[in-house]
Design a protein around this motif. Structure first.
Motif, short mmCIF file in Angstrom:
data_model
loop_
_atom_site.label_atom_id
_atom_site.label_comp_id
_atom_site.label_asym_id
_atom_site.label_seq_id
_atom_site.Cartn_x
_atom_site.Cartn_y
_atom_site.Cartn_z
N ASP A 1 7.23 -3.70 -4.08
CA ASP A 1 6.07 -4.57 -4.32
C ASP A 1 4.91 -4.30 -3.36
O ASP A 1 3.96 -5.07 -3.28
CB ASP A 1 6.48 -6.04 -4.20
N VAL A 2 4.98 -3.17 -2.64
CA VAL A 2 3.91 -2.79 -1.71
C VAL A 2 3.02 -1.77 -2.40
O VAL A 2 3.51 -0.77 -2.93
CB VAL A 2 4.49 -2.20 -0.41
N PRO A 3 1.71 -1.99 -2.44
CA PRO A 3 0.83 -1.05 -3.15
C PRO A 3 0.86 0.34 -2.52
O PRO A 3 0.96 0.48 -1.30
CB PRO A 3 -0.56 -1.69 -3.01
N GLN A 4 0.80 1.35 -3.37
CA GLN A 4 0.77 2.72 -2.91
C GLN A 4 -0.68 3.11 -2.62
O GLN A 4 -1.58 2.81 -3.38
CB GLN A 4 1.36 3.67 -3.94
N VAL A 5 -0.86 3.80 -1.51
CA VAL A 5 -2.19 4.27 -1.12
C VAL A 5 -2.13 5.78 -1.04
O VAL A 5 -1.30 6.34 -0.33
CB VAL A 5 -2.61 3.68 0.24
N VAL A 6 -3.00 6.44 -1.78
CA VAL A 6 -3.06 7.90 -1.75
C VAL A 6 -3.95 8.30 -0.59
O VAL A 6 -5.13 7.96 -0.54
CB VAL A 6 -3.62 8.46 -3.07
N LYS B 1 0.93 1.00 5.21
CA LYS B 1 0.96 2.35 5.78
C LYS B 1 2.39 2.82 6.03
O LYS B 1 2.71 4.00 5.80
CB LYS B 1 0.16 2.37 7.09
N GLY B 2 3.24 1.91 6.52
CA GLY B 2 4.63 2.29 6.76
C GLY B 2 5.35 2.65 5.48
O GLY B 2 6.10 3.65 5.43
N CYS B 3 5.13 1.86 4.43
CA CYS B 3 5.76 2.18 3.14
C CYS B 3 5.20 3.47 2.57
O CYS B 3 5.92 4.25 1.93
CB CYS B 3 5.55 1.02 2.15
#
Length: 816
Positions: free
Chosen positions: A798-803, A774-776
């Motif tokens: 390397d942190v998955p993106q969440v739309v 969430k922070g990323c």
């Protein structure tokens, strides 16, 4: 023996004779070499003459120990000493080798411990930097620092798997990351581009930037990607306004020429106001004042121009309405400011001596009059959406803001704010003021409280700029967003809504619920009085079928290995997770209303209900607190003179929460956390309008969760607080009846709420991994800016993106 037999025997023995001959020759040769060396050693008695390194020593050792020993006494002694010397050297060499290996191993261990300590030091430094930046209002820096600390823990090197950090570090990093993420309001920041003129929000919440150079206006998004459209036709410096719905652009130049542009669809020749406001004439000395504004519904536009001539000055006002040509309202007139109120009326403000008058410009009807007003209007007035309040900048240097009410009861009761540079109302009626000097943006809610003082209405402050605020704007879309331009030449994009929690599951027909400390299972009491263990999806893991009494409340122990329950027969019981009973108390006299473990699991506290509490004083007897020592199984009791739910502090002291008294207006709605015995106030949780019906604690996570009384006519909220009193988030929990029970996992990552109807809901506040994602997700746009350090730009690769759709996380306005 015949000749043939003799021949055959000679043939068979020949090979053996050859072998004997060869061995004797080797022995003779070895003896010839050995004898002088042995004699020399015998005469010198020096170790250097020994054969401890000679490869023939092993053969001589065999000869020495064989039945056919051909060595004389000197030679035998020489061989014996050589063997001893070789054995000594071998032991010494192995000792040295082992010492070297041990030394290298110890050095490696110390090296790994050094790397571990250095990494822990970096993590702690990043965490401390996050806390410090958050206090200073540097939200993005705080979020980046907390993400660095969390990512270092998450990516702990495999070669340090045997040298992990102490158990307290991860909870500390998680607390900081959670607090920073939920409190962060700064979303993005960049330097103002060359020729910057204005920012504006599109209806979809996109933030746009308008620049102007050489009489031409260009648009770009906040990342700097330019739009193909450009708006030309002026000369020199251009000023501009954008309609509230972002469909129209108004431009004007120093010659007094106004143009209206359509920002949607195909670019067309703009509506020009030259027929209404022709601009300069040969007799003009210049433009003294000019301005323009749109009505709140974006269907009207007003432009005014004040000229200086050789003999006098003149004012021209022009009105444009959607679908019509611009109309000349008045060529001559006297006004100080002119603009639209919340009803889309064109309002003119005039000053005469010590009186400020507001009138409908078209009808001339007076709307309000304020006596004893001694200040000079410096800008157009702004009106609240409900039409009850107005504000404006005053003074020759436009350094004061005044806030006033249009209610006759409060007229002339002006409230001043010093060092104000920009002042607006947002679409939800909040007053937002950008200040000079320290660059603080103040957001005020519940404006009626300003009649008492501004501090009573202050919702929060934003401190992302270095230096004064030049302009603040607000989004008209659903999301609560503002943007600001500062004297530090930076543009800041703020998202000021409360971040909602993710709802995981709803479980019905329950009387009690408790989350296990590790957050992996639930202990519940069903409406059918059965006790079960469930997974987080509500699937049954175990049923306790042999419980002989009805249980009204159940909780996990801090180690997750036991359950404690309150029976309807007023007994308290302990079970292991197999359902085997470990302890049963005596029957208490009255109903037990609360049951909690101490953080170390050595005590169990229970509250026995007492007489009703006087809400004015809270001094009447409100029950008895019983404490069970789980080692000795000895109970102690004390009167509970203060109403409210109890909890343990981290050091094992009992604390109590109290709602503020109803008759104390200034404190109404606040929650106080006090020591149970002394009554000393420890923390005040501010900003709650209603009495708190239920409250839950996580000592390890330093979290407090409160649920309000329910009112059918209004929305009710559940609030998540940091233990220091900072509100992390408030969200509508969807419960239709009062929340009677709140449970948290030990690390605060999961929350369970249970209402009177028996409906339980699970919520994700966020563990380390979830909050990193969430922070990323929040900071990723900012990381693409050119002024961000290279190491930080790669932080979230390397942190998955969440739309996330903004509508999914935007809370409605919180009624305090």
């Amino acid at each position: 023996m015949s000749p043939r037999q003799a021949h055959d025997a000679l043939v068979r023995g020949w090979q053996k004779l050859l072998l004997w001959k060869q061995e004797d020759e080797e022995s003779l040769l070895l003896q010839r070499r050995l004898t002088p060396v042995a004699q020399e050693w015998n005469s010198q008695q020096t170790a250097k003459f020994l054969w401890h390194t000679n490869p023939r020593l092993d053969l001589l050792k065999k000869v020495l120990n064989s039945e056919h020993n051909w060595l004389n006494q000197v030679e035998a002694e020489f061989v014996q000493h050589s063997v001893k010397r070789k054995n000594f050297n071998t032991r010494r060499n192995w000792g040295v080798a082992i010492a070297v290996m041990l030394g290298l191993g110890t050095g490696l261990v110390f090296s790994l411990i050094g790397q571990r300590n250095a990494l822990i030091g970096q993590i702690r430094t990043s965490r401390q930097a996050a806390e410090a930046n958050l206090e200073l209002g540097q939200d993005l820096e705080a979020l980046l620092a907390s993400l660095r600390a969390a990512k270092s823990l998450q990516d702990w090197p495999w070669y340090l798997s045997l040298f992990k950090p102490d158990s307290q570090l991860q909870p500390q990093v998680l607390q900081t990351l959670r607090k920073v993420f939920y409190l962060t309001k700064e979303y993005n920041r960049r330097e103002a581009p060359e020729g910057f003129k204005k920012m504006f929000f599109k209806p979809d919440g996109t933030l746009m930037i308008a620049t102007a150079e050489d009489g031409t206006v260009h648009l770009q998004d906040f990342k700097g990607t330019p739009l193909r459209k450009e708006f030309s036709g002026h000369e020199g410096e251009v000023e501009l306004e954008v309609s509230p719905d972002s469909r129209f652009l108004a431009t004007t130049d120093q010659q007094g020429t106004f143009r209206l542009w359509n920002l949607e669809g195909k670019q067309e020749e703009p509506s020009q106001l030259t027929d209404c406001i022709p601009g300069f004439t040969d007799t003009d000395l210049g433009v003294y004042n000019r301005g323009s504004s749109f009505s709140p519904d974006s269907k009207k536009f007003i432009a005014y121009l004040q000229r200086l001539t050789e003999n006098s000055d003149s004012r021209t006002i022009c009105l444009w309405e959607m679908g019509d040509k611009p109309k000349l309202l008045k060529e001559e007139g006297n006004f100080d400011t002119i603009g639209f109120n919340s009803k889309n009326q064109l309002v003119v403000a005039t000053q005469s001596d010590d009186t400020l008058s507001l009138s409908d410009y078209r009808s001339g009807k007076q709307l309000a009059e304020f006596k004893d007003f001694y200040h000079i209007l410096g800008s157009n007035l702004v009106f609240s959406p409900n039409g009850e309040y107005f504000a404006g900048l005053f003074g020759d240097d436009v350094s004061l803001a005044y806030f006033g009410s249009l209610d006759r009861k409060f007229r002339n009761n002006f409230k001043s704010i010093s060092r104000a540079n920009s002042i607006i109302f947002d679409t939800e009626g909040r007053l937002i003021i950008g200040q000079d000097g320290e660059g603080i943006i103040s957001v005020y809610d519940e404006l009626y409280k300003i009649n008492e003082s501004f501090s009573n209405a202050l919702e929060f402050e934003l401190k992302g700029h270095q230096g004064g605020i030049i302009e603040v704007i607000s989004s008209s879309s659903q999301g609560r967003q503002i943007a600001s331009f500062g004297e530090d030449n930076t543009l800041v994009w703020w998202k000021i809504y409360q971040k909602s929690l993710e709802e995981l599951e709803t479980i019905t027909n329950l009387k009690s619920i408790s989350i296990s400390p590790d957050g992996k299972q639930l202990a519940v009491v069903g409406s059918d009085d059965t006790i079960r263990l469930l997974d987080l999806n509500g699937k049954e893991l175990k049923r306790f079928a042999d419980i002989q009494t009805t249980i009204s409340q159940i909780i996990f122990s801090p180690d997750g290995k036991q359950l404690a329950g309150v029976g309807t027969d007023n007994t308290i019981r302990l079970w292991d997770l197999n359902g085997d009973e470990l302890y049963q108390s005596q029957k208490f006299n009255k109903t037990m209303s609360q049951l909690i473990f101490s953080p170390d699991g050595t005590q169990l506290a229970a509250v026995e209900n007492g007489s009703p509490v006087d809400v004015q004083t809270y001094e009447d007897n409100s029950g008895t607190v019983y404490q069970l020592n789980l080692n000795s199984k000895i109970w102690k009791s004390k009167p509970k003179k203060r109403g409210g739910e109890i909890t343990f502090s981290s050091d094992g002291k009992l604390l109590v929460t109290q709602n503020a008294p109803h008759d104390y207006y200034a404190e109404s709605g606040n929650i106080f956390l006090k020591e149970l015995d002394s009554g000393e106030e420890l923390v005040k949780f501010q900003g709650v309008n209603r009495r708190i019906y239920s409250i839950g604690f996580s000592t390890q996570a330093d979290l407090v969760v409160s649920a309000e009384e329910r009112h059918l006519e209004d929305n009710s909220y559940t609030r998540v607080w940091d233990r220091s009193g900072k509100l992390l988030t408030a969200f509508q929990d969807g419960h239709q009846t009062e929340v009677t029970s709140i449970s948290l996992s030990a690390d605060g990552s999961l929350l369970a709420t249970l209402d009177k109807s028996g409906n339980a809901k699970l919520w994700r506040i966020g563990g380390l991994n979830e909050l990193i994602v969430k922070g990323c997700n929040w900071v990723r746009d900012y990381l693409s800016n050119s002024n961000v350090e290279e190491s930080d730009k790669r932080l979230c690769d390397d942190v998955p993106q969440v739309v996330v759709q903004e509508s999914e996380i935007v809370s409605e306005k919180i009624v305090k």
